[in-house]
Design an enzyme around this catalytic site. Structure first.
Site, PDB file in Angstrom:
ATOM      1  N   ASN A   1       0.871  -1.183   0.000  1.00  0.00           N
ATOM      2  CA  ASN A   1       0.000   0.000   0.000  1.00  0.00           C
ATOM      3  C   ASN A   1       0.905   1.230   0.000  1.00  0.00           C
ATOM      4  O   ASN A   1       1.480   1.577   1.029  1.00  0.00           O
ATOM      5  CB  ASN A   1      -0.891  -0.040   1.251  1.00  0.00           C
ATOM      6  CG  ASN A   1      -1.688   1.229   1.446  1.00  0.00           C
ATOM      7  OD1 ASN A   1      -1.785   2.061   0.538  1.00  0.00           O
ATOM      8  ND2 ASN A   1      -2.276   1.384   2.626  1.00  0.00           N
ATOM      9  N   TRP A   2       1.011   1.862  -1.163  1.00  0.00           N
ATOM     10  CA  TRP A   2       1.946   2.993  -1.287  1.00  0.00           C
ATOM     11  C   TRP A   2       1.411   4.264  -0.626  1.00  0.00           C
ATOM     12  O   TRP A   2       2.147   5.225  -0.470  1.00  0.00           O
ATOM     13  CB  TRP A   2       2.220   3.286  -2.764  1.00  0.00           C
ATOM     14  CG  TRP A   2       3.003   2.242  -3.487  1.00  0.00           C
ATOM     15  CD1 TRP A   2       3.367   1.005  -3.043  1.00  0.00           C
ATOM     16  CD2 TRP A   2       3.534   2.366  -4.811  1.00  0.00           C
ATOM     17  NE1 TRP A   2       4.085   0.343  -4.006  1.00  0.00           N
ATOM     18  CE2 TRP A   2       4.200   1.150  -5.113  1.00  0.00           C
ATOM     19  CE3 TRP A   2       3.511   3.356  -5.796  1.00  0.00           C
ATOM     20  CZ2 TRP A   2       4.826   0.923  -6.334  1.00  0.00           C
ATOM     21  CZ3 TRP A   2       4.138   3.131  -7.007  1.00  0.00           C
ATOM     22  CH2 TRP A   2       4.793   1.930  -7.276  1.00  0.00           C
ATOM     23  N   LYS A   3       0.134   4.268  -0.307  1.00  0.00           N
ATOM     24  CA  LYS A   3      -0.501   5.482   0.253  1.00  0.00           C
ATOM     25  C   LYS A   3      -0.243   6.672  -0.680  1.00  0.00           C
ATOM     26  O   LYS A   3      -0.141   6.479  -1.890  1.00  0.00           O
ATOM     27  CB  LYS A   3      -0.020   5.722   1.678  1.00  0.00           C
ATOM     28  CG  LYS A   3      -0.143   4.452   2.528  1.00  0.00           C
ATOM     29  CD  LYS A   3       0.072   4.648   3.994  1.00  0.00           C
ATOM     30  CE  LYS A   3      -0.055   3.292   4.687  1.00  0.00           C
ATOM     31  NZ  LYS A   3       0.082   3.384   6.138  1.00  0.00           N
TER      32      LYS A   3
ATOM     33  N   HIS B   1      -9.297   1.178   5.139  1.00  0.00           N
ATOM     34  CA  HIS B   1      -8.014   1.400   5.806  1.00  0.00           C
ATOM     35  C   HIS B   1      -8.223   2.380   6.959  1.00  0.00           C
ATOM     36  O   HIS B   1      -9.022   3.309   6.863  1.00  0.00           O
ATOM     37  CB  HIS B   1      -6.997   1.954   4.806  1.00  0.00           C
ATOM     38  CG  HIS B   1      -5.615   1.966   5.359  1.00  0.00           C
ATOM     39  ND1 HIS B   1      -5.180   2.952   6.216  1.00  0.00           N
ATOM     40  CD2 HIS B   1      -4.601   1.088   5.227  1.00  0.00           C
ATOM     41  CE1 HIS B   1      -3.943   2.677   6.576  1.00  0.00           C
ATOM     42  NE2 HIS B   1      -3.564   1.558   5.994  1.00  0.00           N
TER      43      HIS B   1
ATOM     44  N   GLU C   1      -6.605   4.823   7.939  1.00  0.00           N
ATOM     45  CA  GLU C   1      -6.415   6.249   7.610  1.00  0.00           C
ATOM     46  C   GLU C   1      -7.669   6.833   6.988  1.00  0.00           C
ATOM     47  O   GLU C   1      -8.004   7.995   7.202  1.00  0.00           O
ATOM     48  CB  GLU C   1      -5.190   6.407   6.694  1.00  0.00           C
ATOM     49  CG  GLU C   1      -3.900   6.183   7.469  1.00  0.00           C
ATOM     50  CD  GLU C   1      -2.766   5.571   6.686  1.00  0.00           C
ATOM     51  OE1 GLU C   1      -2.798   5.587   5.438  1.00  0.00           O
ATOM     52  OE2 GLU C   1      -1.831   5.038   7.331  1.00  0.00           O
TER      53      GLU C   1
ATOM     54  N   GLU D   1      -5.225  -4.935  10.821  1.00  0.00           N
ATOM     55  CA  GLU D   1      -4.210  -3.897  10.981  1.00  0.00           C
ATOM     56  C   GLU D   1      -4.462  -3.129  12.277  1.00  0.00           C
ATOM     57  O   GLU D   1      -5.234  -2.161  12.284  1.00  0.00           O
ATOM     58  CB  GLU D   1      -4.269  -2.917   9.804  1.00  0.00           C
ATOM     59  CG  GLU D   1      -3.981  -3.553   8.463  1.00  0.00           C
ATOM     60  CD  GLU D   1      -3.413  -2.532   7.486  1.00  0.00           C
ATOM     61  OE1 GLU D   1      -2.323  -2.787   6.968  1.00  0.00           O
ATOM     62  OE2 GLU D   1      -4.033  -1.495   7.275  1.00  0.00           O
TER      63      GLU D   1
ATOM     64  N   GLY E   1       2.581   2.347  10.724  1.00  0.00           N
ATOM     65  CA  GLY E   1       3.522   3.443  10.541  1.00  0.00           C
ATOM     66  C   GLY E   1       4.259   3.853  11.807  1.00  0.00           C
ATOM     67  O   GLY E   1       4.906   4.897  11.840  1.00  0.00           O
TER      68      GLY E   1
ATOM     69  N   SER F   1       3.594  -1.951  10.419  1.00  0.00           N
ATOM     70  CA  SER F   1       5.047  -1.994  10.659  1.00  0.00           C
ATOM     71  C   SER F   1       5.659  -3.351  10.345  1.00  0.00           C
ATOM     72  O   SER F   1       6.589  -3.802  11.026  1.00  0.00           O
ATOM     73  CB  SER F   1       5.380  -1.561  12.094  1.00  0.00           C
ATOM     74  OG  SER F   1       4.989  -0.213  12.291  1.00  0.00           O
TER      75      SER F   1
ATOM     76  N   GLY G   1       2.861  -1.126   4.248  1.00  0.00           N
ATOM     77  CA  GLY G   1       2.890   0.302   3.924  1.00  0.00           C
ATOM     78  C   GLY G   1       4.307   0.751   3.629  1.00  0.00           C
ATOM     79  O   GLY G   1       4.842   0.514   2.537  1.00  0.00           O
ATOM     80  N   GLY G   2       4.938   1.381   4.618  1.00  0.00           N
ATOM     81  CA  GLY G   2       6.266   1.975   4.437  1.00  0.00           C
ATOM     82  C   GLY G   2       7.281   1.077   3.742  1.00  0.00           C
ATOM     83  O   GLY G   2       7.994   1.520   2.827  1.00  0.00           O
TER      84      GLY G   2
HETATM   85  P1  PGA Z   1       2.919   0.330   7.622  1.00  0.00           P
HETATM   86  O1  PGA Z   1       1.448   0.508   7.029  1.00  0.00           O
HETATM   87  O2  PGA Z   1       3.463  -0.949   7.048  1.00  0.00           O
HETATM   88  O3  PGA Z   1       3.685   1.552   7.129  1.00  0.00           O
HETATM   89  O4  PGA Z   1       2.796   0.282   9.091  1.00  0.00           O
HETATM   90  C1  PGA Z   1       0.594  -0.574   6.852  1.00  0.00           C
HETATM   91  C2  PGA Z   1      -0.684  -0.110   6.244  1.00  0.00           C
HETATM   92  O5  PGA Z   1      -1.104   1.013   6.546  1.00  0.00           O
HETATM   93  O6  PGA Z   1      -1.333  -0.827   5.457  1.00  0.00           O
END
Ligand code: PGA
Length: 252
Positions: free
Chosen positions: A9-11, A97, A99, A169, A175, A215, A236-237
């Site tokens: 997930n590149w956001k 998600h 966010e 999640e 993050g 993470s 994510g990251g």
């Molecule tokens: P993260 O994000 O790996 O940066 O913690 C995961 C996600 O939001 O899907």
């Protein structure tokens, strides 16, 4: 046997040329051996989905959108529909998600509509659920996840539900660099599988792919993915660099 998936997930990251470079790097590092072990999905910003899908289709991986509209079509400025996403060849869509729940106030009632739109247009929903830290500290994390699934998913028919991928999640892990321990992930995944078995049946529960997200990186992925009910990850990251994303896929 249920599918193992690693999804990136590149956001809201990467310019067009950076996205192109990352996609090319991922394509180059993905071997047939890795692709035989896991379904690899890249979820870039929607603007780059067509480019991403062209590269993915040639290289054995898949693409997903990070969001979609709950509406079919029409006067909804700025929105992107399931039909549009499907029409460029995309197969997956992340729904719910944390966010989007937090910053865009998406409720489980709204997410239910988004899931229906995705299914109607043959996109596979990657439905995200998870508790915030306060809820875990109060030991209500199981109830929180149960409610999210009940409202957004459990009105689906067995046939519809069998098309869903779930991503657990925990919000406190996203993050932050603090991942759930493998035991915490396994405990929640088992719980989710039991909820599915109770609502539907054991066969559907056994076939549902449940991803862990929060993470997840090259270092912790091997232990997280070795848990019997953890079927891969939503990353994510660590999906923003080809080497670390591939490193995580290798842990499957
Ligand atoms: P993260 O994000 O790996 O940066 O913690 C995961 C996600 O939001 O899907």
């Amino acid at each position: 046997m249920r599918k193992k998936i690693v999804a990136g997930n590149w956001k809201m990251n990467k310019t067009f040329s950076e996205a192109e470079m990352l996609l090319e790097e991922i394509a180059e590092l993905l071997t047939d051996d890795l692709l035989s072990k896991a379904t690899v999905v890249v979820c870039p910003p929607s603007l780059y989905l067509e480019l991403a899908d062209d590269i993915a289709a040639e290289n054995g991986f898949y693409t997903g959108a990070q969001n979609l509209s709950d509406k079919e079509s029409g006067a909804y400025t700025g929105e992107i529909s399931a039909a549009m996403i499907k029409s460029i060849g995309v197969d997956y869509v992340i729904i719910g998600h944390s966010e989007r729940r937090t910053y865009y106030h998406e409720t489980d009632e709204l997410l239910k509509e988004k899931v229906l739109q995705a299914l109607k247009h043959e996109l596979t929903p990657v439905f995200c659920c998870g508790e915030v830290l306060d809820q875990r500290n109060q030991s209500i994390h199981f109830d929180v996840v149960k409610k999210q699934l009940e409202i957004a998913l459990f009105d689906l028919s067995p046939e519809e539900f069998s098309k869903i991928v779930i991503a657990y999640e925990p919000v406190w892990a996203i993050g932050t660099g603090v991942n759930a321990t493998p035991a915490q992930a396994q405990e929640m995944h088992t719980y989710i599988r039991k909820l599915i078995a109770d609502r539907y049946n054991k066969e559907i529960a056994d076939e549902t792919t449940i991803l862990y997200g929060g993470s997840c990186n090259e270092k912790n992925a091997p232990e997280l993915f070795s848990q019997p009910d953890v079927d891969g990850g939503l990353i994510g990251g660590a999906s923003l660099k080809a080497e670390s994303f591939i490193g995580i896929i290798k842990a499957i």
